[in-house]
Design a protein around this motif. Structure first.
Motif, PDB file in Angstrom:
ATOM      1  N   ASN A 178      32.091  -1.290  12.442  1.00  0.00           N
ATOM      2  CA  ASN A 178      32.547  -0.729  13.710  1.00  0.00           C
ATOM      3  C   ASN A 178      31.914   0.629  13.983  1.00  0.00           C
ATOM      4  OD1 ASN A 178      34.122  -2.894  14.250  1.00  0.00           O
ATOM      5  ND2 ASN A 178      36.044  -1.975  13.598  1.00  0.00           N
ATOM      6  N   LEU A 179      31.862   1.464  12.948  1.00  0.00           N
ATOM      7  CA  LEU A 179      31.282   2.797  13.125  1.00  0.00           C
ATOM      8  C   LEU A 179      29.815   2.690  13.504  1.00  0.00           C
ATOM      9  CD1 LEU A 179      32.808   5.048  10.330  1.00  0.00           C
ATOM     10  CD2 LEU A 179      32.903   5.390  12.802  1.00  0.00           C
ATOM     11  N   LEU A 180      29.097   1.794  12.793  1.00  0.00           N
ATOM     12  CA  LEU A 180      27.678   1.592  13.072  1.00  0.00           C
ATOM     13  C   LEU A 180      27.490   1.138  14.520  1.00  0.00           C
ATOM     14  CD1 LEU A 180      24.990   1.653  11.479  1.00  0.00           C
ATOM     15  CD2 LEU A 180      25.218  -0.813  11.220  1.00  0.00           C
ATOM     16  N   LEU A 181      28.328   0.169  14.939  1.00  0.00           N
ATOM     17  CA  LEU A 181      28.263  -0.331  16.318  1.00  0.00           C
ATOM     18  C   LEU A 181      28.509   0.796  17.307  1.00  0.00           C
ATOM     19  CD1 LEU A 181      30.119  -3.755  16.484  1.00  0.00           C
ATOM     20  CD2 LEU A 181      27.844  -3.235  17.326  1.00  0.00           C
ATOM     21  N   ALA A 182      29.521   1.618  17.013  1.00  0.00           N
ATOM     22  CA  ALA A 182      29.878   2.707  17.919  1.00  0.00           C
ATOM     23  C   ALA A 182      28.707   3.664  18.082  1.00  0.00           C
ATOM     24  CB  ALA A 182      31.103   3.439  17.383  1.00  0.00           C
ATOM     25  N   VAL A 183      28.082   4.040  16.946  1.00  0.00           N
ATOM     26  CA  VAL A 183      26.974   5.003  17.006  1.00  0.00           C
ATOM     27  C   VAL A 183      25.800   4.401  17.778  1.00  0.00           C
ATOM     28  CG1 VAL A 183      25.279   6.231  15.611  1.00  0.00           C
ATOM     29  CG2 VAL A 183      27.670   6.193  14.903  1.00  0.00           C
ATOM     30  N   LEU A 184      25.455   3.143  17.465  1.00  0.00           N
ATOM     31  CA  LEU A 184      24.318   2.503  18.135  1.00  0.00           C
ATOM     32  C   LEU A 184      24.576   2.349  19.633  1.00  0.00           C
ATOM     33  CD1 LEU A 184      23.260  -0.258  15.603  1.00  0.00           C
ATOM     34  CD2 LEU A 184      21.898   1.667  16.379  1.00  0.00           C
ATOM     35  N   LEU A 185      25.821   1.969  19.992  1.00  0.00           N
ATOM     36  CA  LEU A 185      26.156   1.799  21.410  1.00  0.00           C
ATOM     37  C   LEU A 185      25.957   3.108  22.172  1.00  0.00           C
ATOM     38  CD1 LEU A 185      29.410  -0.334  21.611  1.00  0.00           C
ATOM     39  CD2 LEU A 185      27.265  -0.751  22.783  1.00  0.00           C
ATOM     40  N   LEU A 186      26.471   4.201  21.595  1.00  0.00           N
ATOM     41  CA  LEU A 186      26.367   5.488  22.288  1.00  0.00           C
ATOM     42  C   LEU A 186      24.915   5.929  22.371  1.00  0.00           C
ATOM     43  CD1 LEU A 186      29.503   7.235  20.814  1.00  0.00           C
ATOM     44  CD2 LEU A 186      29.161   6.410  23.135  1.00  0.00           C
ATOM     45  N   ALA A 187      24.148   5.703  21.275  1.00  0.00           N
ATOM     46  CA  ALA A 187      22.742   6.112  21.287  1.00  0.00           C
ATOM     47  C   ALA A 187      21.976   5.330  22.346  1.00  0.00           C
ATOM     48  CB  ALA A 187      22.130   5.897  19.907  1.00  0.00           C
ATOM     49  N   LEU A 188      22.227   4.006  22.426  1.00  0.00           N
ATOM     50  CA  LEU A 188      21.493   3.200  23.405  1.00  0.00           C
ATOM     51  C   LEU A 188      21.920   3.527  24.826  1.00  0.00           C
ATOM     52  CD1 LEU A 188      21.185  -0.244  21.656  1.00  0.00           C
ATOM     53  CD2 LEU A 188      19.323   1.108  22.595  1.00  0.00           C
ATOM     54  N   ALA A 189      23.214   3.831  25.018  1.00  0.00           N
ATOM     55  CA  ALA A 189      23.671   4.215  26.361  1.00  0.00           C
ATOM     56  C   ALA A 189      22.990   5.512  26.776  1.00  0.00           C
ATOM     57  CB  ALA A 189      25.182   4.370  26.380  1.00  0.00           C
ATOM     58  N   ALA A 190      22.887   6.461  25.843  1.00  0.00           N
ATOM     59  CA  ALA A 190      22.209   7.721  26.156  1.00  0.00           C
ATOM     60  C   ALA A 190      20.736   7.458  26.461  1.00  0.00           C
ATOM     61  CB  ALA A 190      22.347   8.688  24.979  1.00  0.00           C
ATOM     62  N   TRP A 191      20.111   6.569  25.699  1.00  0.00           N
ATOM     63  CA  TRP A 191      18.704   6.209  25.938  1.00  0.00           C
ATOM     64  C   TRP A 191      18.533   5.619  27.338  1.00  0.00           C
ATOM     65  CZ3 TRP A 191      13.828   6.550  24.373  1.00  0.00           C
ATOM     66  CH2 TRP A 191      12.919   5.597  24.810  1.00  0.00           C
ATOM     67  N   THR A 192      19.444   4.704  27.694  1.00  0.00           N
ATOM     68  CA  THR A 192      19.381   4.057  29.009  1.00  0.00           C
ATOM     69  C   THR A 192      19.464   5.086  30.123  1.00  0.00           C
ATOM     70  OG1 THR A 192      20.437   2.123  28.071  1.00  0.00           O
ATOM     71  CG2 THR A 192      20.551   2.334  30.433  1.00  0.00           C
ATOM     72  N   THR A 193      20.292   6.117  29.890  1.00  0.00           N
ATOM     73  CA  THR A 193      20.490   7.114  30.939  1.00  0.00           C
ATOM     74  C   THR A 193      19.344   8.124  30.995  1.00  0.00           C
ATOM     75  OG1 THR A 193      22.806   6.884  30.430  1.00  0.00           O
ATOM     76  CG2 THR A 193      22.214   8.681  31.860  1.00  0.00           C
ATOM     77  N   LEU A 194      18.784   8.451  29.824  1.00  0.00           N
ATOM     78  CA  LEU A 194      17.852   9.581  29.777  1.00  0.00           C
ATOM     79  C   LEU A 194      16.387   9.179  29.691  1.00  0.00           C
ATOM     80  CD1 LEU A 194      19.904  11.836  27.351  1.00  0.00           C
ATOM     81  CD2 LEU A 194      19.774  11.989  29.835  1.00  0.00           C
ATOM     82  N   ALA A 195      16.071   7.933  29.299  1.00  0.00           N
ATOM     83  CA  ALA A 195      14.675   7.542  29.111  1.00  0.00           C
ATOM     84  C   ALA A 195      13.886   7.796  30.388  1.00  0.00           C
ATOM     85  CB  ALA A 195      14.590   6.072  28.726  1.00  0.00           C
ATOM     86  N   ARG A 196      12.667   8.289  30.251  1.00  0.00           N
ATOM     87  CA  ARG A 196      11.886   8.623  31.441  1.00  0.00           C
ATOM     88  C   ARG A 196      11.306   7.375  32.076  1.00  0.00           C
ATOM     89  NH1 ARG A 196       9.385  14.324  32.016  1.00  0.00           N
ATOM     90  NH2 ARG A 196      11.379  15.365  31.818  1.00  0.00           N
ATOM     91  N   ASN A 197      10.952   6.410  31.249  1.00  0.00           N
ATOM     92  CA  ASN A 197      10.316   5.197  31.752  1.00  0.00           C
ATOM     93  C   ASN A 197      11.380   4.184  32.157  1.00  0.00           C
ATOM     94  OD1 ASN A 197       9.225   2.428  31.523  1.00  0.00           O
ATOM     95  ND2 ASN A 197       7.322   3.532  31.109  1.00  0.00           N
ATOM     96  N   MET A 198      11.252   3.657  33.366  1.00  0.00           N
ATOM     97  CA  MET A 198      12.259   2.735  33.895  1.00  0.00           C
ATOM     98  C   MET A 198      12.380   1.468  33.050  1.00  0.00           C
ATOM     99  SD  MET A 198      14.390   2.415  36.336  1.00  0.00           S
ATOM    100  CE  MET A 198      15.505   1.081  36.038  1.00  0.00           C
ATOM    101  N   PHE A 199      11.214   0.907  32.648  1.00  0.00           N
ATOM    102  CA  PHE A 199      11.260  -0.326  31.856  1.00  0.00           C
ATOM    103  C   PHE A 199      11.948  -0.071  30.518  1.00  0.00           C
ATOM    104  CE2 PHE A 199       8.053  -2.045  34.712  1.00  0.00           C
ATOM    105  CZ  PHE A 199       8.535  -3.334  34.844  1.00  0.00           C
TER     106      PHE A 199
END
Lengths: 312, 113
Positions: free
Chosen positions: A6-27
């Motif tokens: 669960n902890l691993l999932l939580a960390v990965l989810l938040l990291a990917l959500a942040a990536w989705t929001t902040l990544a410069r490249n749309m793709f």
């Protein structure tokens, strides 16, 4: 062990959500979103929501991801670096506001009552009367069938909205662009080999939904995905939206649902009530009628507004 | 910390991350993406609360779970409509951003309407 997962999932989810929001490249952002959706499905499994996990993986991650990828490629926003620079003065207030909202929600999470309110006992007590064994299906098609009926109609409204965005010369034409691919290429090969398997799996997920996790939405999504694969490989073309058979097929499912609803008014005394002894056959009839309509609606929502005339 | 609390916290943070992206990103497609992240956060919070209501051998409260499935499908249809609106906007104006600062808008294409 469970806590670690669960902890691993939580960390990965938040990291990917942040990536989705902040990544410069749309793709990159959209691909991050698809991976994030897949992990979210795992989180649903951990929360005992297998039905939701299937829906999230199929619709939340799969179809939405495909929709956004397609939009990104049509907008040509591939390397729009510095897309965020225009509003740098907004960043600090936006971060403060977001942190405040998150903090408030977290306080709510920890302020929930000790004994949670639940309808699980009511569902468990009345499950036998519906003759289906999957409690989610029982809620979707018996206890709260009205929600499901309105949802099917909302999908139709969304499709009408998407279609009405077509430009005048293309009204009534074929949605999406004509796809071409190499006849002996890997895409055409996959589009020939995968659909028979996908259709069987989709039909199984649909059929098993009465007793085990699964159901019409998840099954319809798989069937729609197979249809889209064939379209993308150029093996078939999308039908013009003017076709009468298409429009009849789109409304047939919801209309059958409404017809069963009025039948309940006659035989069981309430709209969408089922007469005793016919509950499961009627539920299966509704699901069977909704399946083709949902498959078409989901596929056509993804294809978008008509971009061509009626000729192929 | 049990699973309901943990994913409740994750849900609260997802709403925050999505809200930040929604405000800061000037491109509508990024806003749609961020809005989906907010939606996922709301769904996950609802699901975490449903998980606390597990009883009678059911792993989670099935009524909110069924509503969540409905919600996911409706969220997809709303996203599809938003994307169609955006593509039409792009077709009409040639611009894929709402920001007025970079010179992305194409005035010659805007004159077509």
């Amino acid at each position: 062990m469970m806590t670690f997962v669960n902890l691993l999932l939580a960390v990965l989810l938040l990291a990917l959500a942040a990536w989705t929001t902040l990544a410069r490249n749309m793709f990159a952002a959209v691909v991050g979103f698809i991976a994030y959706g897949a992990l979210l499905a795992l989180a649903w499994v951990q929360l005992s929501g297998i039905d939701i996990a299937l829906t999230e993986a199929a619709i939340g991650s799969g179809l939405t991801g495909l929709l956004l990828l397609n939009a990104a490629s049509r907008l040509h926003v591939n390397a729009n670096a510095g897309g965020n620079t225009g509003r740098s003065r907004l960043r600090v207030p936006a971060a403060l506001l977001s942190a405040a909202v998150s903090g408030a929600l977290m306080l709510c999470v920890f302020a929930l009552p000790e004994t949670p309110p639940t309808l699980a006992p009511d569902v468990a007590a009345n499950l036998a009367s519906t003759e289906v064994r999957n409690p989610i299906t029982a809620v979707l098609l018996a206890f709260r069938a009205m929600d499901t009926l309105l949802e099917a109609i909302v999908l139709l409204f969304a499709l009408i909205g998407v279609w009405s965005l077509s430009s005048d010369p293309h009204w009534g034409g074929r949605p999406g662009l004509r796809q071409y691919s190499e006849p002996n290429g890997i895409l055409a090969y996959t589009a020939r080999v995968l659909p028979p398997i996908g259709i069987v799996v989709g039909a199984y997920i649909f059929w098993t939904g009465a007793d085990y996790p699964g159901g019409k939405f998840q099954g319809a999504t798989l069937l729609a995905a197979m249809w889209l694969l064939v379209l993308m490989a150029g093996l078939a073309d999308a039908p013009p939206i003017r076709r009468t058979w298409l429009r009849v097929a789109l409304v047939a499912g919801p209309l059958a649902f409404i017809a069963v609803g009025f039948l309940g008014l006659q035989t069981a005394g309430a709209f969408l009530a089922y007469p005793e002894g016919f509950v499961k056959p009627l539920i299966i009839a509704i699901e069977l009628a909704l399946l083709p309509s949902l498959t078409l609606v989901l596929g056509l929502l993804l294809l978008g507004a008509p971009l061509r005339g009626e000729e192929p | 910390m049990n699973a309901a609390d943990l994913f409740g916290v994750v849900a609260a943070l997802l709403v925050g991350i999505g809200l930040y992206g929604l405000i800061v990103n000037p491109q509508p497609l990024r806003k749609i993406l961020s809005f989906n992240v907010i939606g996922n956060g709301v769904f996950l919070l609802f699901g975490a609360i449903a998980y606390r209501g597990a009883a009678f051998g059911l792993g989670s409260d099935p009524v909110p779970q069924a509503l969540l499935i409905t919600g996911l499908v409706v969220a997809f249809s709303a996203t599809a409509l938003a994307v169609a609106l955006l593509l039409r906007l792009f077709e009409a104006t040639g611009s894929d951003t709402l920001s007025s600062e970079p010179p992305a808008a194409n005035p010659s294409a805007a004159g077509e309407q």
